[in-house]
Design a protein around this motif. Structure first.
Motif, PDB file in Angstrom:
ATOM      1  N   ILE A   5      33.412 -23.184 -22.461  1.00  0.00           N
ATOM      2  CA  ILE A   5      34.465 -23.529 -23.428  1.00  0.00           C
ATOM      3  C   ILE A   5      35.743 -23.949 -22.700  1.00  0.00           C
ATOM      4  O   ILE A   5      36.343 -24.979 -22.997  1.00  0.00           O
ATOM      5  CB  ILE A   5      34.745 -22.326 -24.365  1.00  0.00           C
ATOM      6  N   ILE A   6      36.124 -23.149 -21.696  1.00  0.00           N
ATOM      7  CA  ILE A   6      37.379 -23.432 -20.987  1.00  0.00           C
ATOM      8  C   ILE A   6      37.273 -24.740 -20.211  1.00  0.00           C
ATOM      9  O   ILE A   6      38.132 -25.618 -20.322  1.00  0.00           O
ATOM     10  CB  ILE A   6      37.722 -22.261 -20.042  1.00  0.00           C
ATOM     11  N   THR A   7      36.190 -24.895 -19.428  1.00  0.00           N
ATOM     12  CA  THR A   7      36.076 -26.100 -18.610  1.00  0.00           C
ATOM     13  C   THR A   7      36.049 -27.359 -19.477  1.00  0.00           C
ATOM     14  O   THR A   7      36.792 -28.314 -19.230  1.00  0.00           O
ATOM     15  CB  THR A   7      34.812 -26.035 -17.738  1.00  0.00           C
ATOM     16  N   ASN A   8      35.197 -27.360 -20.508  1.00  0.00           N
ATOM     17  CA  ASN A   8      35.088 -28.572 -21.318  1.00  0.00           C
ATOM     18  C   ASN A   8      36.375 -28.873 -22.072  1.00  0.00           C
ATOM     19  O   ASN A   8      36.764 -30.034 -22.190  1.00  0.00           O
ATOM     20  CB  ASN A   8      33.919 -28.444 -22.291  1.00  0.00           C
ATOM     21  N   SER A   9      37.049 -27.848 -22.605  1.00  0.00           N
ATOM     22  CA  SER A   9      38.275 -28.099 -23.365  1.00  0.00           C
ATOM     23  C   SER A   9      39.353 -28.658 -22.449  1.00  0.00           C
ATOM     24  O   SER A   9      40.085 -29.580 -22.814  1.00  0.00           O
ATOM     25  CB  SER A   9      38.781 -26.812 -24.012  1.00  0.00           C
ATOM     26  N   TYR A  10      39.425 -28.094 -21.241  1.00  0.00           N
ATOM     27  CA  TYR A  10      40.429 -28.578 -20.299  1.00  0.00           C
ATOM     28  C   TYR A  10      40.164 -30.045 -19.953  1.00  0.00           C
ATOM     29  O   TYR A  10      41.058 -30.893 -20.032  1.00  0.00           O
ATOM     30  CB  TYR A  10      40.421 -27.725 -19.028  1.00  0.00           C
ATOM     31  N   VAL A  11      38.911 -30.328 -19.588  1.00  0.00           N
ATOM     32  CA  VAL A  11      38.568 -31.699 -19.203  1.00  0.00           C
ATOM     33  C   VAL A  11      38.770 -32.648 -20.379  1.00  0.00           C
ATOM     34  O   VAL A  11      39.231 -33.780 -20.214  1.00  0.00           O
ATOM     35  CB  VAL A  11      37.114 -31.752 -18.681  1.00  0.00           C
ATOM     36  N   ALA A  12      38.453 -32.182 -21.598  1.00  0.00           N
ATOM     37  CA  ALA A  12      38.624 -33.028 -22.787  1.00  0.00           C
ATOM     38  C   ALA A  12      40.071 -33.484 -22.916  1.00  0.00           C
ATOM     39  O   ALA A  12      40.342 -34.650 -23.215  1.00  0.00           O
ATOM     40  CB  ALA A  12      38.203 -32.254 -24.032  1.00  0.00           C
ATOM     41  N   MET A  13      41.003 -32.586 -22.673  1.00  0.00           N
ATOM     42  CA  MET A  13      42.420 -32.939 -22.779  1.00  0.00           C
ATOM     43  C   MET A  13      42.828 -33.894 -21.658  1.00  0.00           C
ATOM     44  O   MET A  13      43.575 -34.844 -21.854  1.00  0.00           O
ATOM     45  CB  MET A  13      43.288 -31.677 -22.698  1.00  0.00           C
ATOM     46  N   ARG A  14      42.301 -33.638 -20.445  1.00  0.00           N
ATOM     47  CA  ARG A  14      42.703 -34.460 -19.297  1.00  0.00           C
ATOM     48  C   ARG A  14      42.102 -35.852 -19.365  1.00  0.00           C
ATOM     49  O   ARG A  14      42.611 -36.777 -18.725  1.00  0.00           O
ATOM     50  CB  ARG A  14      42.261 -33.800 -17.982  1.00  0.00           C
ATOM     51  N   GLU A  15      40.998 -35.998 -20.083  1.00  0.00           N
ATOM     52  CA  GLU A  15      40.322 -37.305 -20.071  1.00  0.00           C
ATOM     53  C   GLU A  15      40.883 -38.294 -21.066  1.00  0.00           C
ATOM     54  O   GLU A  15      40.433 -39.427 -21.123  1.00  0.00           O
ATOM     55  CB  GLU A  15      38.818 -37.113 -20.325  1.00  0.00           C
ATOM     56  N   VAL A  16      41.840 -37.864 -21.870  1.00  0.00           N
ATOM     57  CA  VAL A  16      42.489 -38.809 -22.780  1.00  0.00           C
ATOM     58  C   VAL A  16      43.216 -39.842 -21.918  1.00  0.00           C
ATOM     59  O   VAL A  16      43.947 -39.483 -20.996  1.00  0.00           O
ATOM     60  CB  VAL A  16      43.479 -38.069 -23.702  1.00  0.00           C
ATOM     61  N   ALA A  17      42.963 -41.113 -22.213  1.00  0.00           N
ATOM     62  CA  ALA A  17      43.492 -42.172 -21.355  1.00  0.00           C
ATOM     63  C   ALA A  17      45.009 -42.096 -21.267  1.00  0.00           C
ATOM     64  O   ALA A  17      45.681 -41.889 -22.271  1.00  0.00           O
ATOM     65  CB  ALA A  17      43.060 -43.532 -21.910  1.00  0.00           C
ATOM     66  N   PRO A  18      45.562 -42.279 -20.050  1.00  0.00           N
ATOM     67  CA  PRO A  18      47.014 -42.182 -19.892  1.00  0.00           C
ATOM     68  C   PRO A  18      47.763 -43.215 -20.738  1.00  0.00           C
ATOM     69  O   PRO A  18      48.868 -42.930 -21.219  1.00  0.00           O
ATOM     70  CB  PRO A  18      47.232 -42.430 -18.395  1.00  0.00           C
ATOM     71  N   GLU A  19      47.147 -44.393 -20.950  1.00  0.00           N
ATOM     72  CA  GLU A  19      47.829 -45.414 -21.778  1.00  0.00           C
ATOM     73  C   GLU A  19      48.038 -44.880 -23.185  1.00  0.00           C
ATOM     74  O   GLU A  19      49.089 -45.084 -23.793  1.00  0.00           O
ATOM     75  CB  GLU A  19      47.002 -46.693 -21.874  1.00  0.00           C
ATOM     76  N   VAL A  20      46.993 -44.208 -23.702  1.00  0.00           N
ATOM     77  CA  VAL A  20      47.085 -43.669 -25.063  1.00  0.00           C
ATOM     78  C   VAL A  20      48.202 -42.632 -25.130  1.00  0.00           C
ATOM     79  O   VAL A  20      49.020 -42.606 -26.041  1.00  0.00           O
ATOM     80  CB  VAL A  20      45.740 -43.038 -25.476  1.00  0.00           C
ATOM     81  N   ARG A  21      48.224 -41.774 -24.113  1.00  0.00           N
ATOM     82  CA  ARG A  21      49.247 -40.747 -24.047  1.00  0.00           C
ATOM     83  C   ARG A  21      50.644 -41.371 -24.017  1.00  0.00           C
ATOM     84  O   ARG A  21      51.551 -40.942 -24.729  1.00  0.00           O
ATOM     85  CB  ARG A  21      49.025 -39.966 -22.756  1.00  0.00           C
TER      86      ARG A  21
END
Lengths: 254, 232
Positions: free
Chosen positions: A114-130
């Motif tokens: 849960i922790i690993t996937n949730s963390y990676v999910a947040m980090r993988e949002v494209a920086p342009e979108v952010r």
């Protein structure tokens, strides 16, 4: 192969399904354990991992907790908890013998995916979108709820799916240390050389595991609105080794 | 240990003391511990190697025939979903109460992780590399062995590490059919409330997992020397 005959006889005997230690009661107990542990792990793991992912901090810990979780045998941790003075083998309401020890072990083993996937999910949002979100004047909290969480949801859910499989498997192993659940039928059958019974229990456990996995896959497909139609092999795959569960190549560390 | 000493001062693993950490236990039962560790190591290594041997052709087949890919992935995921304590009993009618049961079960789990990582590793090879290798006159086999596999190695090794570490942990469950390596000691420790035995075996399991992981990291360094030079 008379064991198959014994197995069939055990499964078709109605009295084996009913009663306090029948298949139905044990199945209910194990499902209850699984759901409780998963909810507890979600309550603890999701907020922390999602927020750390949003801030981009604690990545080393969030990624490596999965590696640590894999190296610790579930059987050994269950055994240590049961033999220790606390929580020991005390009954815990509907959770049965060694209920607390089992719940603690299940929750601990549900946390890493849960922790690993949730963390990676947040980090993988494209920086342009952010950046676009920030450019529109969104605050950090708005960015998290309206942009990062919806985009990362499929990966978060795939972590929950992995956790569910893990929790169900660990809940079965609990019976090896005299814990609650369906595993009791398996261990009881094997320790008394009643292999038909043991194999019957295994069949029920395996069947329910597959049903749970199918259910989780359906949930995952339902929330996966963004990547629908992309070919297989994307990051949404729960068992995928690269991406979510793999550490970065060595050279980028130094 | 003299009789006198034992009478004066009960050893730390006697019923009365029952310490978690007890070096006397380790030295007195050394042979038993070494045997269990070796059995554990043997079951793990044979299972992972068997899984790798099956995973390679499967992954190549899946790559060649995309229609088979989803079927292979679905079946292996299904197997992975079945808890180890249920998978071993389901194999018993075919292989009996032997180490083979444990090895086949563990190999099936390792297989799932390995097929995926091999497929992903091969997929990560840039198309240009394939084209230039073909342009140099490489045949299919040469292309695979000399260009694709070396470049896919980091991802494949990552999968192999995951598979190995989880196999070490899962081997303990083999104690159900009495072939669990250190798991046998853990089971005995639970049944007899023997804390030193339980704790020592648990710690050795984790140590074994970490050691094998380090060996694989070193193997990867050795097999992919080009990734080292880049930093210097």
């Amino acid at each position: 192969m008379t064991v198959f005959g014994d197995m069939w006889a055990y499964l078709t005997e109605a009295s084996n399904w009913t009663g306090g230690d029948g298949i139905a009661a044990l199945l209910g107990q194990q499902l209850l354990l699984t759901v409780t542990a998963l909810l507890m792990a979600m309550a603890v793991g999701l907020p922390v991992a999602l927020w750390l992912g949003h801030l981009g901090r604690g990545g080393f810990l969030a990624i490596n907790i999965s590696n640590v979780g894999r190296a610790i045998p579930t059987f050994a941790l269950l055994a240590l908890l049961v033999v220790a003075p606390w929580p020991g083998t005390d009954e815990l309401g509907p959770y049965g013998r060694a209920g607390l020890a089992t719940l603690i072990a299940l929750t601990l083993f549900a946390l890493p995916p849960i922790i690993t996937n949730s963390y990676v999910a947040m980090r993988e949002v494209a920086p342009e979108v952010r950046e676009a979100a920030r450019g529109m004047g969104m605050t950090g909290v708005q960015q998290f709820w309206r942009v990062e969480l919806p985009l990362g949801l499929p990966l978060v859910v795939s972590g929950l799916r992995l956790a569910l499989v893990q929790v169900w498997a660990t809940a079965t192993i609990a019976a090896l240390v005299a814990g609650p659940g369906l595993g009791q039928i398996i261990t009881d059958g094997f320790f008394r050389s009643n292999y038909g019974k043991g194999i019957a229990g295994a069949l029920v456990v395996a069947a329910v595991a597959l049903v749970l996995e199918l259910f989780a896959a359906m949930v995952q497909r339902a929330v996966d609105t963004t990547r629908r139609g992309t070919p297989a092999g994307g990051h949404t795959d729960a068992l995928s080794v690269s991406g979510a569960t793999v550490e970065p190549p060595a050279e980028s560390l130094g | 240990m003299t009789l006198l000493g034992a009478a004066d001062d009960p050893s730390c693993y006697s019923r009365l003391v029952n310490d978690w950490v007890c070096m006397d236990y380790v030295s007195d039962r050394q042979q038993e511990i070494v045997d269990a560790t070796l059995e554990h190591l043997q079951i793990t290594v044979v299972s992972v190697v068997l899984g790798l041997l099956i995973a390679f052709p499967l992954a190549l087949l899946a790559r060649r025939l995309p229609r088979l890919e989803s079927a292979i992935l679905a079946i292996t995921t299904g197997i992975y979903t079945v808890p180890s304590l249920a998978l071993f009993p389901l194999l018993v009618p075919f292989t009996g109460l032997t180490a083979t049961t444990v090895i086949i079960g563990l190999a099936l789990y390792a297989l799932t992780i390995l097929v995926r990582s091999i497929l992903e590793g091969l997929r990560s090879v840039p198309e240009e590399v394939r084209e230039s290798a073909t342009g140099l006159g490489y045949g299919r086999g040469q292309l695979l062995l000399k260009a694709e596999l070396p470049l896919a190695l980091p991802v494949i090794m990552a999968g192999l590490r995951v598979a190995t570490v989880s196999t070490v942990a899962l081997t303990t469950v083999g104690s159900l059919v009495a072939y669990g390596g250190l798991g046998n000691l853990i089971k005995d420790g639970v049944l007899t409330n023997f804390r030193a035995e339980l704790f020592t075996a648990s710690v050795l399991c984790v140590v074994l997992a970490v050691l094998l992981d380090v060996v694989l990291v070193l193997l990867q360094r050795f097999l992919t020397p080009w990734t080292r030079g880049a930093r210097a």
